[in-house]
Design an enzyme around this catalytic site. Sequence first.
Site, PDB file in Angstrom:
ATOM      1  N   GLY A   1       0.836  -1.197   0.000  1.00 16.39           N
ATOM      2  CA  GLY A   1       0.000   0.000   0.000  1.00 16.39           C
ATOM      3  C   GLY A   1       0.866   1.240   0.000  1.00 16.39           C
ATOM      4  O   GLY A   1       2.012   1.207   0.470  1.00 16.39           O
TER       5      GLY A   1
ATOM      6  N   GLN B   1       3.092   9.953   0.852  1.00 17.73           N
ATOM      7  CA  GLN B   1       4.395   9.285   1.014  1.00 17.73           C
ATOM      8  C   GLN B   1       5.352   9.584  -0.138  1.00 17.73           C
ATOM      9  O   GLN B   1       6.559   9.340  -0.018  1.00 17.73           O
ATOM     10  CB  GLN B   1       4.212   7.773   1.158  1.00 17.73           C
ATOM     11  CG  GLN B   1       3.519   7.371   2.459  1.00 17.73           C
ATOM     12  CD  GLN B   1       3.353   5.877   2.549  1.00 17.73           C
ATOM     13  OE1 GLN B   1       2.386   5.325   2.059  1.00 17.73           O
ATOM     14  NE2 GLN B   1       4.311   5.201   3.156  1.00 17.73           N
TER      15      GLN B   1
ATOM     16  N   CYS C   1       5.526   0.073   7.555  1.00 14.81           N
ATOM     17  CA  CYS C   1       5.225   1.192   6.655  1.00 14.81           C
ATOM     18  C   CYS C   1       6.461   1.492   5.824  1.00 14.81           C
ATOM     19  O   CYS C   1       7.571   1.531   6.362  1.00 14.81           O
ATOM     20  CB  CYS C   1       4.830   2.417   7.480  1.00 14.81           C
ATOM     21  SG  CYS C   1       4.469   3.869   6.483  1.00 14.81           S
ATOM     22  N   LEU C   2       6.268   1.721   4.524  1.00 17.80           N
ATOM     23  CA  LEU C   2       7.421   2.023   3.657  1.00 17.80           C
ATOM     24  C   LEU C   2       8.117   3.321   4.074  1.00 17.80           C
ATOM     25  O   LEU C   2       9.291   3.510   3.762  1.00 17.80           O
ATOM     26  CB  LEU C   2       6.973   2.115   2.188  1.00 17.80           C
ATOM     27  CG  LEU C   2       6.495   0.803   1.544  1.00 17.80           C
ATOM     28  CD1 LEU C   2       5.980   1.056   0.132  1.00 17.80           C
ATOM     29  CD2 LEU C   2       7.597  -0.243   1.540  1.00 17.80           C
TER      30      LEU C   2
ATOM     31  N   HIS D   1      -4.647   1.578   7.275  1.00 19.15           N
ATOM     32  CA  HIS D   1      -3.313   2.169   7.367  1.00 19.15           C
ATOM     33  C   HIS D   1      -3.137   3.293   6.337  1.00 19.15           C
ATOM     34  O   HIS D   1      -2.695   4.396   6.672  1.00 19.15           O
ATOM     35  CB  HIS D   1      -2.277   1.058   7.144  1.00 19.15           C
ATOM     36  CG  HIS D   1      -0.851   1.506   7.125  1.00 19.15           C
ATOM     37  ND1 HIS D   1       0.074   1.062   8.038  1.00 19.15           N
ATOM     38  CD2 HIS D   1      -0.174   2.351   6.287  1.00 19.15           C
ATOM     39  CE1 HIS D   1       1.247   1.630   7.772  1.00 19.15           C
ATOM     40  NE2 HIS D   1       1.128   2.400   6.709  1.00 19.15           N
ATOM     41  N   GLU D   2      -3.513   3.022   5.086  1.00 17.20           N
ATOM     42  CA  GLU D   2      -3.314   4.025   4.028  1.00 17.20           C
ATOM     43  C   GLU D   2      -4.240   5.221   4.215  1.00 17.20           C
ATOM     44  O   GLU D   2      -3.837   6.360   3.976  1.00 17.20           O
ATOM     45  CB  GLU D   2      -3.498   3.410   2.644  1.00 17.20           C
ATOM     46  CG  GLU D   2      -2.537   2.275   2.304  1.00 17.20           C
ATOM     47  CD  GLU D   2      -1.077   2.566   2.611  1.00 17.20           C
ATOM     48  OE1 GLU D   2      -0.654   3.732   2.503  1.00 17.20           O
ATOM     49  OE2 GLU D   2      -0.355   1.624   2.984  1.00 17.20           O
TER      50      GLU D   2
ATOM     51  N   HIS E   1      -2.880   7.653   6.627  1.00 19.25           N
ATOM     52  CA  HIS E   1      -1.839   8.524   6.062  1.00 19.25           C
ATOM     53  C   HIS E   1      -2.429   9.836   5.537  1.00 19.25           C
ATOM     54  O   HIS E   1      -1.786  10.879   5.610  1.00 19.25           O
ATOM     55  CB  HIS E   1      -1.136   7.829   4.886  1.00 19.25           C
ATOM     56  CG  HIS E   1       0.042   6.988   5.268  1.00 19.25           C
ATOM     57  ND1 HIS E   1       1.156   7.494   5.884  1.00 19.25           N
ATOM     58  CD2 HIS E   1       0.295   5.665   5.085  1.00 19.25           C
ATOM     59  CE1 HIS E   1       2.046   6.523   6.070  1.00 19.25           C
ATOM     60  NE2 HIS E   1       1.540   5.391   5.603  1.00 19.25           N
TER      61      HIS E   1
HETATM   62 NI    NI Z   1       2.434   3.513   5.596  1.00 17.52          NI
END
Ligand code: NI
Length: 164
Positions: A46, A51, A90-91, A132-133, A136
């Site tokens: 995701g 991000q 998380c990336l 989660h996304e 963000h």
């Molecule tokens: Ni994330």
Amino acid sequence: MAIRNIIKDDDPTLRKISRRVEEITPRIRTLLDDMLDTMHRANGCGLAAVQVGVLRRVVVVETEEGHPIELINPAIIKASEETQNELEGCLSLPGRWGYTVRPKTVTVRAQDRNGDFFEVTGSDLLARALCHELDHLDGKLYPDVSVHMLTKKEMKEAGLIPAD
Ligand code: NI
């Protein structure tokens, strides 16, 4: 398509609130293409536009290989009372993992790249990824809601980082 730079760690942009997309321009469609490319390259499931430094309410999720979901202006319209407590990463926060309590199943309403509204219902990993996304987009990161962030020792035991 192009790979964009994923912003990380304490970058203050990650804490900003993303704006709604009022008009789906070619620029937004290119953003979606690039986000998918960037997520695949980083082996993530995701990615939110914030991000890659773009403060728009745009998300991509792919928990089943080859079945990406593109979401513009997404909102959770239904969440199960039943919850799950699973490991999340998380990336934008490399080298960290933590447990979060999320709904077991959620339904999200969003627009696709043509502006058409659709609903997606996901359970387990897909539900976690959607929550989660979407967080963000409001400047929230999963450690904010984590019930337990893994220690270095726990990460080593879980094989998430190399043992000494
Ligand atoms: Ni994330």
